[in-house]
Design a protein around this motif. Structure first.
Motif, mmCIF file in Angstrom:
data_model
loop_
_atom_site.group_PDB
_atom_site.id
_atom_site.type_symbol
_atom_site.label_atom_id
_atom_site.label_comp_id
_atom_site.label_asym_id
_atom_site.label_seq_id
_atom_site.Cartn_x
_atom_site.Cartn_y
_atom_site.Cartn_z
ATOM 1 N N GLY A 133 67.796 60.492 72.268
ATOM 2 C CA GLY A 133 68.385 61.644 72.284
ATOM 3 C C GLY A 133 67.370 62.873 72.066
ATOM 4 N N GLN A 134 66.341 62.785 71.491
ATOM 5 C CA GLN A 134 65.325 63.764 71.476
ATOM 6 C C GLN A 134 64.936 64.146 72.815
ATOM 7 O OE1 GLN A 134 63.076 62.064 68.165
ATOM 8 N NE2 GLN A 134 63.554 63.792 67.030
ATOM 9 N N PHE A 159 77.823 70.505 66.300
ATOM 10 C CA PHE A 159 76.774 70.431 66.924
ATOM 11 C C PHE A 159 75.554 70.262 66.210
ATOM 12 C CE2 PHE A 159 76.371 74.821 65.841
ATOM 13 C CZ PHE A 159 75.249 75.201 66.009
ATOM 14 N N ALA A 160 74.768 69.490 66.652
ATOM 15 C CA ALA A 160 73.317 69.082 65.798
ATOM 16 C C ALA A 160 72.668 70.232 65.990
ATOM 17 C CB ALA A 160 72.909 67.875 66.323
ATOM 18 N N ARG A 161 72.335 71.006 65.107
ATOM 19 C CA ARG A 161 71.400 72.267 64.974
ATOM 20 C C ARG A 161 70.017 71.662 65.315
ATOM 21 N NH1 ARG A 161 68.316 75.214 61.900
ATOM 22 N NH2 ARG A 161 68.190 77.657 61.969
ATOM 23 N N ASP A 162 69.669 70.640 64.486
ATOM 24 C CA ASP A 162 68.165 70.201 64.493
ATOM 25 C C ASP A 162 67.858 69.601 65.967
ATOM 26 O OD1 ASP A 162 67.950 70.789 62.043
ATOM 27 O OD2 ASP A 162 68.057 68.677 61.088
ATOM 28 N N ALA A 163 69.005 69.016 66.675
ATOM 29 C CA ALA A 163 68.691 68.689 68.123
ATOM 30 C C ALA A 163 68.533 69.657 68.941
ATOM 31 C CB ALA A 163 69.784 67.892 68.483
ATOM 32 N N VAL A 164 69.085 70.882 68.527
ATOM 33 C CA VAL A 164 68.869 72.063 69.540
ATOM 34 C C VAL A 164 67.432 72.600 69.368
ATOM 35 C CG1 VAL A 164 69.807 74.571 69.665
ATOM 36 C CG2 VAL A 164 71.554 72.816 69.488
ATOM 37 N N LEU A 165 67.121 72.601 68.000
ATOM 38 C CA LEU A 165 65.825 73.391 67.995
ATOM 39 C C LEU A 165 64.719 72.375 68.194
ATOM 40 C CD1 LEU A 165 66.421 74.588 64.221
ATOM 41 C CD2 LEU A 165 66.678 75.793 66.296
ATOM 42 N N PHE A 166 65.010 71.044 68.315
ATOM 43 C CA PHE A 166 63.936 69.989 68.865
ATOM 44 C C PHE A 166 63.837 70.074 70.241
ATOM 45 C CE2 PHE A 166 62.126 66.332 70.688
ATOM 46 C CZ PHE A 166 61.130 65.908 69.787
ATOM 47 N N GLY A 167 64.913 70.250 70.936
ATOM 48 C CA GLY A 167 65.078 70.271 72.414
ATOM 49 C C GLY A 167 64.591 71.597 72.949
ATOM 50 N N ALA A 168 64.817 72.787 72.287
ATOM 51 C CA ALA A 168 64.280 73.991 72.705
ATOM 52 C C ALA A 168 62.747 74.025 72.355
ATOM 53 C CB ALA A 168 64.910 75.177 71.890
ATOM 54 N N ALA A 169 62.063 73.100 71.506
ATOM 55 C CA ALA A 169 60.792 73.395 71.195
ATOM 56 C C ALA A 169 60.098 72.598 72.109
ATOM 57 C CB ALA A 169 60.510 72.671 69.664
ATOM 58 N N THR A 170 60.450 71.516 72.819
ATOM 59 C CA THR A 170 60.184 70.319 73.800
ATOM 60 C C THR A 170 60.488 70.451 75.039
ATOM 61 O OG1 THR A 170 61.673 68.885 73.068
ATOM 62 C CG2 THR A 170 59.601 68.868 71.703
ATOM 63 N N HIS A 171 61.303 71.434 75.507
ATOM 64 C CA HIS A 171 61.978 71.150 76.913
ATOM 65 C C HIS A 171 61.067 71.285 78.010
ATOM 66 C CE1 HIS A 171 61.694 75.891 76.728
ATOM 67 N NE2 HIS A 171 62.093 75.509 77.920
ATOM 68 N N ASP A 172 60.291 71.929 77.884
ATOM 69 C CA ASP A 172 58.940 71.890 78.908
ATOM 70 C C ASP A 172 57.906 71.359 78.713
ATOM 71 O OD1 ASP A 172 60.677 73.533 80.758
ATOM 72 O OD2 ASP A 172 59.670 75.507 80.308
ATOM 73 N N VAL A 173 57.786 70.194 77.681
ATOM 74 C CA VAL A 173 56.581 69.575 77.427
ATOM 75 C C VAL A 173 56.080 69.071 78.556
ATOM 76 C CG1 VAL A 173 57.673 67.414 76.658
ATOM 77 C CG2 VAL A 173 55.617 68.235 75.534
ATOM 78 N N GLY A 174 56.835 68.506 79.466
ATOM 79 C CA GLY A 174 56.226 68.055 80.742
ATOM 80 C C GLY A 174 55.273 68.925 81.444
ATOM 81 N N LYS A 175 55.546 70.150 81.414
ATOM 82 C CA LYS A 175 54.512 71.112 81.950
ATOM 83 C C LYS A 175 53.054 70.880 81.326
ATOM 84 C CE LYS A 175 57.792 74.323 83.574
ATOM 85 N NZ LYS A 175 58.332 75.870 83.537
ATOM 86 N N ALA A 176 52.816 70.118 80.534
ATOM 87 C CA ALA A 176 51.501 69.802 79.954
ATOM 88 C C ALA A 176 50.905 68.660 81.010
ATOM 89 C CB ALA A 176 51.501 69.289 78.569
#
Length: 196
Positions: A112-113, A66-83
């Protein structure tokens, strides 16, 4: 409306235990335009929990790529649309999901991100990746919420890759998630310290 002074405070605030630094580019994304401080705090917390999950999985099942960096990026931005859809910071709604994906694409991030912003609540969809399951799990367990159906999907993927009985994986994952959930009050207090 975002509190421009609150965003840097939420990005830089210390926590106990300390939170990991956000992935490259994410802090800048949240600063311009200034995201609500509560959202920034939430993204930092989910990112930190996702890092714990990813580290555990890499050690527990090295045969599951699995792509650890993708997990970390996804978690750090998953709700960015709430801005954009700030009412969803304190109430229900899913408009932030597609808005987050579009915002990330408009800022030059890859499809992908950006996918995590749109898929983090749709973990039961066909073809969901291990990365997406980890982001969805982090987004639940950070606040102590356990979702059996989601956890079962993650257990099945790990058991298949490890060649292990699902019940054995369940016990080990359950122990990890229980430990993470035990810190929910502290994380909720940290997030609550920032305005919506």
């Amino acid at each position: 409306m975002a509190d421009p002074a609150g965003t840097p405070r939420a990005l830089d605030a210390s926590a106990d235990p300390p939170l990991r630094a956000l992935p490259p580019g994410v802090s800048e994304l949240l600063r311009e335009p200034a995201a609500p401080a509560r959202l920034v705090a939430h993204l930092r917390l989910v990112h930190d929990v996702a890092a714990h999950l990813a580290d555990w999985l890499a050690a527990y099942c090295p045969g599951l790529p699995f792509a650890r960096d993708a997990v970390l990026f996804g978690a750090a931005t998953h709700d960015v649309g709430k801005a954009v859809h700030t009412a969803e910071l304190s109430g229900p709604g899913s408009a932030h999901e597609e808005a987050g994906r579009e915002l990330l694409l408009a800022r030059g991030f890859t499809a992908g991100q950006a996918r995590f912003a749109a898929t983090h609540a749709d973990w039961a969809a066909p073809g969901v990746s291990v990365e997406e399951l980890l982001v969805s799990t982090a987004d639940k367990v950070w606040k102590g919420k356990r979702v059996p159906g989601l956890e079962d999907l993650l257990v099945a993927r790990i058991a298949e890759a490890a060649g292990t009985e699902p019940w054995a994986v369940f016990l080990d994952l359950d122990e990890l998630l229980g430990t993470i959930a035990d810190g929910a009050d502290r994380r909720l207090a940290f997030q609550g310290g920032f305005p919506v």
